[in-house]
Design a protein around this motif. Structure first.
Motif, mmCIF file in Angstrom:
data_model
loop_
_atom_site.group_PDB
_atom_site.id
_atom_site.type_symbol
_atom_site.label_atom_id
_atom_site.label_comp_id
_atom_site.label_asym_id
_atom_site.label_seq_id
_atom_site.Cartn_x
_atom_site.Cartn_y
_atom_site.Cartn_z
ATOM 1 N N SER A 167 0.858 -1.187 0.000
ATOM 2 C CA SER A 167 0.000 0.000 0.000
ATOM 3 C C SER A 167 0.892 1.235 0.000
ATOM 4 C CB SER A 167 -0.908 0.016 1.227
ATOM 5 O OG SER A 167 -1.862 -1.025 1.169
ATOM 6 N N MET A 168 0.443 2.300 -0.703
ATOM 7 C CA MET A 168 1.293 3.480 -0.892
ATOM 8 C C MET A 168 0.473 4.766 -0.836
ATOM 9 S SD MET A 168 3.447 4.500 -4.336
ATOM 10 C CE MET A 168 4.725 3.255 -4.162
ATOM 11 N N GLY A 169 1.029 5.760 -0.169
ATOM 12 C CA GLY A 169 0.467 7.109 -0.173
ATOM 13 C C GLY A 169 1.431 8.061 -0.854
ATOM 14 N N ILE A 170 0.895 9.061 -1.574
ATOM 15 C CA ILE A 170 1.734 9.946 -2.387
ATOM 16 C C ILE A 170 1.393 11.407 -2.086
ATOM 17 C CG2 ILE A 170 2.448 10.566 -4.728
ATOM 18 C CD1 ILE A 170 1.335 7.796 -5.605
ATOM 19 N N ALA A 171 2.430 12.222 -1.841
ATOM 20 C CA ALA A 171 2.261 13.662 -1.664
ATOM 21 C C ALA A 171 3.226 14.384 -2.599
ATOM 22 C CB ALA A 171 2.526 14.069 -0.219
ATOM 23 N N CYS A 172 2.784 15.493 -3.173
ATOM 24 C CA CYS A 172 3.566 16.216 -4.182
ATOM 25 C C CYS A 172 3.939 17.611 -3.683
ATOM 26 C CB CYS A 172 2.764 16.338 -5.477
ATOM 27 S SG CYS A 172 2.145 14.763 -6.108
ATOM 28 N N ALA A 173 5.220 17.957 -3.796
ATOM 29 C CA ALA A 173 5.696 19.294 -3.440
ATOM 30 C C ALA A 173 5.684 20.194 -4.674
ATOM 31 C CB ALA A 173 7.117 19.212 -2.876
ATOM 32 N N PRO A 174 5.290 21.483 -4.533
ATOM 33 C CA PRO A 174 4.969 22.157 -3.270
ATOM 34 C C PRO A 174 3.488 22.130 -2.889
ATOM 35 C CG PRO A 174 5.122 23.769 -5.019
ATOM 36 C CD PRO A 174 5.405 22.433 -5.659
ATOM 37 N N HIS A 175 2.628 21.571 -3.735
ATOM 38 C CA HIS A 175 1.189 21.651 -3.494
ATOM 39 C C HIS A 175 0.778 21.005 -2.174
ATOM 40 C CE1 HIS A 175 -3.104 20.542 -3.973
ATOM 41 N NE2 HIS A 175 -3.173 21.718 -4.567
ATOM 42 N N ASP A 176 1.365 19.848 -1.848
ATOM 43 C CA ASP A 176 0.990 19.122 -0.631
ATOM 44 C C ASP A 176 1.935 19.370 0.528
ATOM 45 O OD1 ASP A 176 -1.071 17.971 -2.109
ATOM 46 O OD2 ASP A 176 0.164 16.265 -2.724
ATOM 47 N N GLY A 177 2.907 20.244 0.337
ATOM 48 C CA GLY A 177 3.867 20.537 1.396
ATOM 49 C C GLY A 177 5.193 20.983 0.822
ATOM 50 N N ALA A 178 5.889 21.830 1.595
ATOM 51 C CA ALA A 178 7.175 22.349 1.131
ATOM 52 C C ALA A 178 8.329 21.894 2.018
ATOM 53 C CB ALA A 178 7.138 23.880 1.083
ATOM 54 N N THR A 179 8.050 20.989 2.966
ATOM 55 C CA THR A 179 9.082 20.417 3.833
ATOM 56 C C THR A 179 8.877 18.904 3.932
ATOM 57 O OG1 THR A 179 7.773 20.647 5.856
ATOM 58 C CG2 THR A 179 9.175 22.519 5.235
ATOM 59 N N TYR A 180 9.922 18.220 4.399
ATOM 60 C CA TYR A 180 9.813 16.770 4.603
ATOM 61 C C TYR A 180 8.670 16.443 5.549
ATOM 62 C CZ TYR A 180 10.700 12.226 6.705
ATOM 63 O OH TYR A 180 10.541 10.957 7.197
ATOM 64 N N GLU A 181 8.584 17.207 6.652
ATOM 65 C CA GLU A 181 7.587 16.905 7.679
ATOM 66 C C GLU A 181 6.170 16.984 7.112
ATOM 67 O OE1 GLU A 181 11.378 17.919 9.346
ATOM 68 O OE2 GLU A 181 10.084 19.116 8.042
ATOM 69 N N ALA A 182 5.897 18.015 6.302
ATOM 70 C CA ALA A 182 4.559 18.169 5.722
ATOM 71 C C ALA A 182 4.272 17.080 4.697
ATOM 72 C CB ALA A 182 4.425 19.551 5.082
ATOM 73 N N LEU A 183 5.243 16.789 3.847
ATOM 74 C CA LEU A 183 5.043 15.752 2.832
ATOM 75 C C LEU A 183 4.842 14.382 3.481
ATOM 76 C CD1 LEU A 183 7.720 16.842 0.211
ATOM 77 C CD2 LEU A 183 5.239 17.015 -0.029
ATOM 78 N N TYR A 184 5.639 14.092 4.502
ATOM 79 C CA TYR A 184 5.479 12.814 5.208
ATOM 80 C C TYR A 184 4.078 12.705 5.815
ATOM 81 C CZ TYR A 184 5.787 9.297 8.872
ATOM 82 O OH TYR A 184 5.533 8.229 9.675
ATOM 83 N N GLY A 185 3.648 13.773 6.509
ATOM 84 C CA GLY A 185 2.341 13.737 7.149
ATOM 85 C C GLY A 185 1.209 13.542 6.161
ATOM 86 N N ASN A 186 1.278 14.226 5.025
ATOM 87 C CA ASN A 186 0.193 14.135 4.045
ATOM 88 C C ASN A 186 0.235 12.816 3.262
ATOM 89 O OD1 ASN A 186 -0.935 16.577 4.778
ATOM 90 N ND2 ASN A 186 0.305 17.747 3.338
ATOM 91 N N ALA A 187 1.436 12.341 2.947
ATOM 92 C CA ALA A 187 1.534 11.033 2.292
ATOM 93 C C ALA A 187 1.033 9.933 3.227
ATOM 94 C CB ALA A 187 2.986 10.760 1.878
ATOM 95 N N ASP A 188 1.299 10.087 4.522
ATOM 96 C CA ASP A 188 0.838 9.104 5.500
ATOM 97 C C ASP A 188 -0.694 9.091 5.574
ATOM 98 O OD1 ASP A 188 1.613 7.157 7.546
ATOM 99 O OD2 ASP A 188 0.723 8.559 8.968
ATOM 100 N N LYS A 189 -1.305 10.271 5.459
ATOM 101 C CA LYS A 189 -2.775 10.331 5.436
ATOM 102 C C LYS A 189 -3.320 9.609 4.196
ATOM 103 C CE LYS A 189 -2.972 14.700 7.972
ATOM 104 N NZ LYS A 189 -3.169 16.163 7.867
ATOM 105 N N ALA A 190 -2.644 9.805 3.069
ATOM 106 C CA ALA A 190 -3.071 9.118 1.853
ATOM 107 C C ALA A 190 -2.902 7.609 1.999
ATOM 108 C CB ALA A 190 -2.266 9.634 0.654
#
Length: 358
Positions: A167-190
């Motif tokens: 299973s995989m979640g995907i987050a795209c910068a900069p729309h879903d976050g501009a830092t590792y912490e934000a991208l990790y959090g949003n990909a984890d939600k996905a």
């Protein structure tokens, strides 16, 4: 007399040269030892940022690399993935077989990524990839499918009746976050969205809202209480309980109604980025994400946080008086300053005790 004087002067000069040569050699030896010590320390630091089982970077080794790439050019794709039902492998075949499966997972992941990608094992059966650069959605889908296929192909184990899926979640910068912490959090939600819908697939964070609006309660499969509570407990929780603002409002109202009965002290804290007038939008987003990470990671599991606006964060501090709330806020601000770097902004805060509703 003249000849003797020359001889003594020459002798003293030779002694001085010998002493200087010894001092030079001692200094060179000390410098060599210092260089060896520094090299050993660097090797130890590098080892501490590597996962010993798979050789990939670990949870401590990936954030600084991803944030450095994002500072250079804030574009990229963050993939987070894990094995479905990995616990069953450990329970059925033992932890040694589980480690072998994790090693195969990492090998398949390495074979699937591009040279510029950053891959890591975050812990357990959770892995991540950051692909710097600009991609359209079709390219990202193709890459996600390629990664999953490569991993699953490598996880086929002859003689063992187990089918491992990803299973995989995907987050795209900069729309879903501009830092590792934000991208990790949003990909984890996905990723959680994929898990909640039966596993074995991938999802973009950007597609979550649309999926949530179409998948109402009536569309969920009939489940037992044990299955439901098992899903609710599935995701690990660290730091504060982070929610969307509409859910924060519900929790706030709930606490208002129960304060008298429970005799609890709850503080509501508002954090505001002050110096944002001359900053560009990307810089503001990055600094809010640093502040958000500092808040969430500094608080306890019983506290609640939310993003209120593009420059403000809210927090509910449970069972804390005003004096202790000030200490908590100072700890948060210290962490924010450590995370934010040279572009740190001034943060204003206001604290108000939650009062029981009449």
């Amino acid at each position: 007399m003249h000849t003797v004087f020359q001889s003594e002067a020459t002798g003293d000069g030779n002694k001085r040269l010998i002493e200087l040569e010894k001092m030079k050699k001692n200094l060179e030896h000390q410098l060599q030892e210092m260089a060896k010590t520094v090299e050993r320390q660097q090797e130890m630091i590098a080892m501490a940022k590597r996962d010993p089982l798979t050789g990939l970077r670990n949870r401590q080794g990936i954030p600084e690399l991803v944030n450095a790439r994002l500072r250079e050019a804030c574009e990229g794709i963050f993939f987070i993935m894990d094995m479905d039902n990995f616990k069953n492998i450990n329970d059925t075949y033992g932890h040694m077989e589980g480690d072998r499966v994790l090693t195969k997972f990492a090998r398949g992941l390495k074979d699937a990524v591009d040279p510029m990608d950053i891959a890591a094992r975050l812990g357990g059966d959770e892995f991540a990839i950051f692909s710097p650069g600009c991609y359209d959605k079709c390219e990202v889908r193709a890459k996600a499918q390629r990664i999953i296929r490569q991993i699953e192909r490598g996880l086929v184990t002859p003689g063992k009746l187990m089918r491992v899926t990803v299973s995989m979640g995907i987050a795209c910068a900069p729309h879903d976050g501009a830092t590792y912490e934000a991208l990790y959090g949003n990909a984890d939600k996905a990723l959680y969205g994929v898990k909640n819908e039966g596993k074995n697939g991938y999802r973009f964070y950007a597609d979550l809202d649309a999926a949530e609006s179409t998948n109402g309660v009536c569309d969920r499969p009939h489940s037992s209480l044990e299955e439901i509570t098992s899903k609710l407990r599935e995701r690990k929780m660290e730091g504060s309980f982070e929610v969307e603002y509409n859910n924060f409002e519900k929790i706030y109202r709930f606490m208002e109604r129960n304060l008298i009965r429970d005799q609890r002290e709850v503080q509501c804290v508002l954090f505001t980025l002050e110096d944002y007038i001359d900053a560009d939008e990307l810089m503001i987003q990055q600094q809010l994400e640093h502040l958000q990470y500092a808040i969430v990671s500094s608080l306890r599991k019983g506290d609640v946080t939310t993003k209120y606006s593009s420059t403000q964060m809210l927090a509910l501090l449970m069972d804390v008086n005003k004096e202790n709330a000030d200490m908590v806020v100072k700890r948060i601000l210290n962490r924010y300053h450590a995370e934010a770097g040279k572009e740190v902004m001034n943060v204003l805060y206001d604290i108000q005790q939650l009062m029981a509703s009449e």
